[in-house]
Design a protein around this motif. Sequence first.
Motif, mmCIF file in Angstrom:
data_model
loop_
_atom_site.group_PDB
_atom_site.id
_atom_site.type_symbol
_atom_site.label_atom_id
_atom_site.label_comp_id
_atom_site.label_asym_id
_atom_site.label_seq_id
_atom_site.Cartn_x
_atom_site.Cartn_y
_atom_site.Cartn_z
ATOM 1 N N LEU A 80 45.635 35.808 40.533
ATOM 2 C CA LEU A 80 44.682 35.756 39.424
ATOM 3 C C LEU A 80 44.115 37.148 39.167
ATOM 4 O O LEU A 80 43.661 37.819 40.107
ATOM 5 N N VAL A 81 44.143 37.565 37.891
ATOM 6 C CA VAL A 81 43.674 38.895 37.519
ATOM 7 C C VAL A 81 42.652 38.754 36.392
ATOM 8 O O VAL A 81 42.982 38.242 35.317
ATOM 9 N N PRO A 82 41.406 39.208 36.604
ATOM 10 C CA PRO A 82 40.416 39.133 35.526
ATOM 11 C C PRO A 82 40.815 40.060 34.384
ATOM 12 O O PRO A 82 41.214 41.201 34.610
ATOM 13 N N GLN A 83 40.696 39.566 33.140
ATOM 14 C CA GLN A 83 41.234 40.316 31.998
ATOM 15 C C GLN A 83 40.414 40.038 30.736
ATOM 16 O O GLN A 83 40.770 39.193 29.923
ATOM 17 N N PHE A 84 39.313 40.764 30.542
ATOM 18 C CA PHE A 84 38.471 40.526 29.366
ATOM 19 C C PHE A 84 39.176 40.865 28.064
ATOM 20 O O PHE A 84 38.825 40.352 27.008
#
Length: 155
Positions: free
Chosen positions: A80-84
């Motif tokens: 899982l990679v946070p990506q705004f």
Amino acid sequence: MKLLLQRVKNGAVHIAGQPVASIDAGLVVLVGFGKNDTEEMPSSAVWDALLQKMIGLRIFSDKQGKMNLSLKDTGNSLLLVPQFTLYADCRRGRRPSFTSACPPAIASKLFDSFVEHCKAELPDLVQCGVFGADMDVSLTNWGPVTMMLSSEDFI
């Protein structure tokens, strides 16, 4: 919430040249939250629907080569990679606007909660990037297979 799923042969996250997370076969999922996502979202039906859809999508091949198995069926890993930037608005001008993205203080809590919910569903199979960090994300997209899930589709 938006989830960009990529079926991968491998994936990794590095920060300042140092490894933070890596997986072999599985999914790399870019996770973004919008301005309408709130801290109550983790207890919502939409949250659960997105989570169950993500881990239950039959996008891995069975012995006959048919996409018939899910992440849960295969025991493959999840990164899982946070990506705004999934909430970038590129309609006007040449500089994207991020006014549709969730404020960082709330998005960080939502990302942490999403990671914990995923770990509960897939014990020992979940890795993650670091919220707010400048990350180098590498992956080998397998297929290629890339799909978008959006909370707007599950309301």
